[in-house]
Design a protein around this motif. Sequence first.
Motif, PDB file in Angstrom:
ATOM      1  N   SER A  50      -9.582 142.336 120.072  1.00 35.45           N
ATOM      2  CA  SER A  50     -10.020 141.378 121.077  1.00 35.45           C
ATOM      3  C   SER A  50      -8.867 140.767 121.869  1.00 35.45           C
ATOM      4  CB  SER A  50     -10.843 140.266 120.417  1.00 35.45           C
ATOM      5  OG  SER A  50     -10.054 139.535 119.485  1.00 35.45           O
ATOM      6  N   SER A  98     -11.242 141.190 115.984  1.00 37.22           N
ATOM      7  CA  SER A  98     -11.171 139.858 116.584  1.00 37.22           C
ATOM      8  C   SER A  98     -10.203 138.932 115.865  1.00 37.22           C
ATOM      9  CB  SER A  98     -12.563 139.221 116.591  1.00 37.22           C
ATOM     10  OG  SER A  98     -13.053 139.078 115.273  1.00 37.22           O
ATOM     11  N   HIS A 127     -22.477 137.968 115.575  1.00 37.19           N
ATOM     12  CA  HIS A 127     -23.369 137.177 116.428  1.00 37.19           C
ATOM     13  C   HIS A 127     -24.733 137.841 116.567  1.00 37.19           C
ATOM     14  CE1 HIS A 127     -24.557 134.271 119.416  1.00 37.19           C
ATOM     15  NE2 HIS A 127     -24.788 135.214 120.310  1.00 37.19           N
ATOM     16  N   LEU A 136     -21.946 132.889 117.716  1.00 31.76           N
ATOM     17  CA  LEU A 136     -20.918 133.262 118.688  1.00 31.76           C
ATOM     18  C   LEU A 136     -19.528 133.439 118.083  1.00 31.76           C
ATOM     19  CD1 LEU A 136     -21.699 133.826 121.619  1.00 31.76           C
ATOM     20  CD2 LEU A 136     -20.528 131.725 122.272  1.00 31.76           C
ATOM     21  N   PRO A 170     -16.805 135.761 116.954  1.00 34.43           N
ATOM     22  CA  PRO A 170     -16.595 137.191 117.202  1.00 34.43           C
ATOM     23  C   PRO A 170     -16.321 137.947 115.913  1.00 34.43           C
ATOM     24  CG  PRO A 170     -14.636 135.940 117.782  1.00 34.43           C
ATOM     25  CD  PRO A 170     -15.690 134.928 117.439  1.00 34.43           C
ATOM     26  N   CYS A 228     -23.583 127.615 120.835  1.00 35.34           N
ATOM     27  CA  CYS A 228     -23.137 128.590 121.835  1.00 35.34           C
ATOM     28  C   CYS A 228     -22.563 127.886 123.066  1.00 35.34           C
ATOM     29  CB  CYS A 228     -24.296 129.495 122.239  1.00 35.34           C
ATOM     30  SG  CYS A 228     -24.809 130.675 120.969  1.00 35.34           S
ATOM     31  N   ARG A 233     -19.113 126.316 122.184  1.00 37.97           N
ATOM     32  CA  ARG A 233     -18.075 127.334 122.041  1.00 37.97           C
ATOM     33  C   ARG A 233     -17.686 127.920 123.398  1.00 37.97           C
ATOM     34  NH1 ARG A 233     -16.880 129.115 116.810  1.00 37.97           N
ATOM     35  NH2 ARG A 233     -15.914 130.967 117.717  1.00 37.97           N
ATOM     36  N   ARG A 234     -18.682 128.185 124.248  1.00 38.98           N
ATOM     37  CA  ARG A 234     -18.376 128.761 125.556  1.00 38.98           C
ATOM     38  C   ARG A 234     -17.586 127.798 126.427  1.00 38.98           C
ATOM     39  NH1 ARG A 234     -24.136 131.179 125.385  1.00 38.98           N
ATOM     40  NH2 ARG A 234     -23.724 133.373 124.883  1.00 38.98           N
ATOM     41  N   PRO A 292     -12.321 130.970 125.391  1.00 38.25           N
ATOM     42  CA  PRO A 292     -12.456 132.054 126.369  1.00 38.25           C
ATOM     43  C   PRO A 292     -13.208 133.243 125.792  1.00 38.25           C
ATOM     44  CG  PRO A 292     -10.251 132.048 125.432  1.00 38.25           C
ATOM     45  CD  PRO A 292     -10.954 130.849 124.861  1.00 38.25           C
ATOM     46  N   ASP A 293     -13.984 133.903 126.632  1.00 38.08           N
ATOM     47  CA  ASP A 293     -14.678 135.135 126.249  1.00 38.08           C
ATOM     48  C   ASP A 293     -13.634 136.240 126.143  1.00 38.08           C
ATOM     49  OD1 ASP A 293     -16.143 137.491 126.095  1.00 38.08           O
ATOM     50  OD2 ASP A 293     -17.652 136.832 127.543  1.00 38.08           O
ATOM     51  N   ARG A 307     -13.885 139.277 126.239  1.00 43.40           N
ATOM     52  CA  ARG A 307     -14.139 140.368 127.172  1.00 43.40           C
ATOM     53  C   ARG A 307     -13.517 140.085 128.537  1.00 43.40           C
ATOM     54  NH1 ARG A 307     -20.535 140.450 126.461  1.00 43.40           N
ATOM     55  NH2 ARG A 307     -20.041 138.225 126.700  1.00 43.40           N
TER      56      ARG A 307
END
Length: 357
Positions: free
Chosen positions: A14, A54, A95, A114, A116, A235, A238-239, A243-244, A246
């Motif tokens: 990741s 991850s 997740h 969420l 990873p 969620c 965390r968001r 950072p995502d 991806r």
Amino acid sequence: MLVEKNCSLQPFNSFGIAARAQTLVHVRCVDDILQLLAHEELGRGPFFVLGGGSNIVLTGDVKAVVLKMEIKGLRLLEDTPQAWIVEAGAGELWHDCVRWTLAHGLPGLENLALIPGTVGAAPVQNIGAYGVELQDRFESLDAVDLATGQCFTLDAAQCGFAYRDSVFKHAPSQPTANGGLPRGMGLAGRAVITRVRLRLPKPWKAELGYLDLQRRSAETGIAQPTAQQVFEWVCAIRRAKLPDPRVVGNAGSFFKNPTVTPEQCLDIIARDPRVVHYPMTDGSFKLAAGWLIDACGWRGKSVGKAGVYEKQALVLVNRGHGQDSVTGGEVMTLARAIQTSVYERFGIRLEPEPVVV
């Protein structure tokens, strides 16, 4: 058994670090592991088990045989008056497992949404978030001894769970005379997890002890949220903070939250009353590593292409792209610089969470 040679690991970690595996084996069932161990050349090892990638920092190409865990499957194994027992393949995304349980009316994992990585990696790290750790929802797991091919099962006590720790993170002791697997020994590099069983207790109740969840409860006016509502809160939190991977390469929280004695905590509070700290049941205090790093001025700073995330100082990120990606060496140089500054200011040694390969 599907085997790849000279395989890029950049899509499989990741952080997005560019590195290669001399040999990568896609493990989709237990028989794949047994075939590998029987292979005249590859079966000698050494082995490196890769889940979702991850929680690793690759500092170079991997010479060990990489086992890419892809064992799938989700099912309700048992429904008792005390709990639901859910079984998941080690290659399932964590997740996705959380979402599956809620979709099937099986609450209990919502606080761990969420996170990873894969199900098989969850016991290794004893993942945890928002007041719940994996050990709180763990029943047992199946694994294969990579030295003998023996399949075995471990319960929670045998896994040796602790804060972001388990028997799977410690080096093995000497095997028994017949080459068997002694119980209680370290299993790092010795065993690979194939299936995990989770115990979701009845009756369900929302775990809202974490400050961010209490704030969400107050903001929404929902004092008794459903499991789905807790899932959505976690969620969203965390968001907003993390950072995502991806979009921005990272390994999640890079350092463990340090635990200190009451005396150490009072000393730090005397020097900086703003320090974020939480009392533990054993009388010690857990300090927020992100706050300590932020207090040392690291938020948003970079070393080469390794940076500290602007919204959460606990997260180190990849500021490069593609083949111009951050290197593992840059990540660890930044990590060591952070450790030094936190120790010099607070007298606390931060311990990294990811495995350095």
